[in-house]
Design a protein around this motif. Structure first.
Motif, PDB file in Angstrom:
ATOM      1  N   PRO A  47     -40.861 -33.505   3.837  1.00 54.45           N
ATOM      2  CA  PRO A  47     -40.890 -33.659   5.287  1.00 54.45           C
ATOM      3  C   PRO A  47     -39.513 -33.852   5.912  1.00 54.45           C
ATOM      4  CG  PRO A  47     -42.597 -34.986   4.279  1.00 54.45           C
ATOM      5  CD  PRO A  47     -41.771 -34.418   3.174  1.00 54.45           C
ATOM      6  N   ALA A  48     -38.619 -34.547   5.234  1.00 55.35           N
ATOM      7  CA  ALA A  48     -37.280 -34.770   5.784  1.00 55.35           C
ATOM      8  C   ALA A  48     -36.530 -33.444   5.928  1.00 55.35           C
ATOM      9  CB  ALA A  48     -36.489 -35.721   4.890  1.00 55.35           C
ATOM     10  N   ILE A  49     -36.707 -32.540   4.981  1.00 55.28           N
ATOM     11  CA  ILE A  49     -36.049 -31.242   5.057  1.00 55.28           C
ATOM     12  C   ILE A  49     -36.616 -30.442   6.218  1.00 55.28           C
ATOM     13  CG2 ILE A  49     -35.699 -29.058   3.840  1.00 55.28           C
ATOM     14  CD1 ILE A  49     -35.758 -30.687   1.224  1.00 55.28           C
ATOM     15  N   VAL A  50     -37.930 -30.477   6.371  1.00 53.05           N
ATOM     16  CA  VAL A  50     -38.566 -29.747   7.472  1.00 53.05           C
ATOM     17  C   VAL A  50     -38.074 -30.276   8.810  1.00 53.05           C
ATOM     18  CG1 VAL A  50     -40.768 -29.246   8.582  1.00 53.05           C
ATOM     19  CG2 VAL A  50     -40.601 -29.199   6.090  1.00 53.05           C
ATOM     20  N   ARG A  51     -38.000 -31.587   8.953  1.00 53.43           N
ATOM     21  CA  ARG A  51     -37.531 -32.191  10.196  1.00 53.43           C
ATOM     22  C   ARG A  51     -36.092 -31.782  10.483  1.00 53.43           C
ATOM     23  NH1 ARG A  51     -36.353 -37.576   9.506  1.00 53.43           N
ATOM     24  NH2 ARG A  51     -38.343 -37.806   8.464  1.00 53.43           N
ATOM     25  N   TYR A  52     -35.236 -31.781   9.459  1.00 52.36           N
ATOM     26  CA  TYR A  52     -33.834 -31.396   9.626  1.00 52.36           C
ATOM     27  C   TYR A  52     -33.726 -29.944  10.091  1.00 52.36           C
ATOM     28  CZ  TYR A  52     -29.020 -30.269   8.463  1.00 52.36           C
ATOM     29  OH  TYR A  52     -27.719 -29.844   8.518  1.00 52.36           O
ATOM     30  N   VAL A  53     -34.485 -29.057   9.474  1.00 52.18           N
ATOM     31  CA  VAL A  53     -34.430 -27.646   9.850  1.00 52.18           C
ATOM     32  C   VAL A  53     -34.925 -27.456  11.273  1.00 52.18           C
ATOM     33  CG1 VAL A  53     -35.409 -25.365   9.355  1.00 52.18           C
ATOM     34  CG2 VAL A  53     -34.621 -26.817   7.473  1.00 52.18           C
ATOM     35  N   LEU A  54     -36.001 -28.141  11.648  1.00 51.90           N
ATOM     36  CA  LEU A  54     -36.512 -28.018  13.012  1.00 51.90           C
ATOM     37  C   LEU A  54     -35.500 -28.534  14.035  1.00 51.90           C
ATOM     38  CD1 LEU A  54     -40.237 -29.054  12.522  1.00 51.90           C
ATOM     39  CD2 LEU A  54     -39.324 -26.761  12.921  1.00 51.90           C
ATOM     40  N   ALA A  60     -29.809 -25.149  18.075  1.00 50.84           N
ATOM     41  CA  ALA A  60     -29.293 -23.788  18.207  1.00 50.84           C
ATOM     42  C   ALA A  60     -29.889 -23.103  19.438  1.00 50.84           C
ATOM     43  CB  ALA A  60     -29.617 -22.982  16.957  1.00 50.84           C
ATOM     44  N   LYS A  61     -31.139 -23.376  19.741  1.00 50.72           N
ATOM     45  CA  LYS A  61     -31.793 -22.779  20.910  1.00 50.72           C
ATOM     46  C   LYS A  61     -31.245 -23.404  22.197  1.00 50.72           C
ATOM     47  CE  LYS A  61     -36.141 -21.446  18.799  1.00 50.72           C
ATOM     48  NZ  LYS A  61     -37.587 -21.692  18.738  1.00 50.72           N
ATOM     49  N   GLY A  62     -30.874 -24.663  22.154  1.00 49.34           N
ATOM     50  CA  GLY A  62     -30.370 -25.377  23.338  1.00 49.34           C
ATOM     51  C   GLY A  62     -28.983 -24.905  23.760  1.00 49.34           C
ATOM     52  N   LYS A  63     -28.229 -24.343  22.873  1.00 47.38           N
ATOM     53  CA  LYS A  63     -26.846 -23.930  23.191  1.00 47.38           C
ATOM     54  C   LYS A  63     -26.798 -22.638  23.942  1.00 47.38           C
ATOM     55  CE  LYS A  63     -24.401 -26.357  19.602  1.00 47.38           C
ATOM     56  NZ  LYS A  63     -23.556 -26.263  18.459  1.00 47.38           N
TER      57      LYS A  63
END
Length: 63
Positions: A47-54, A60-63
């Protein structure tokens, strides 16, 4: 020293050594058999990896 004398004197070592060698050989065969290897497509990320990727995708979308 004949085989009979060797067998009488070292019976336990011969039997235990042979048994130990067979156990290790069998374990090696099981571990190296592709049937018992985990499949790569069954990998479930933590779950920590999934959260980091999200979070990275969100930034990236916000920039």
């Amino acid at each position: 020293m004949g085989l009979k004398t060797i067998w009488r004197n070292y019976r336990v070592l011969i039997v235990m050594g042979t048994g130990l060698a067979l156990v290790h050989w069998g374990w090696y065969n099981i571990k190296s058999n592709p049937i018992f290897q985990p499949k790569r497509d069954e990998f479930v990320p933590e779950p920590a990896i999934v959260r980091y990727v999200l979070e990275q995708e969100k930034q990236a979308k916000g920039k």
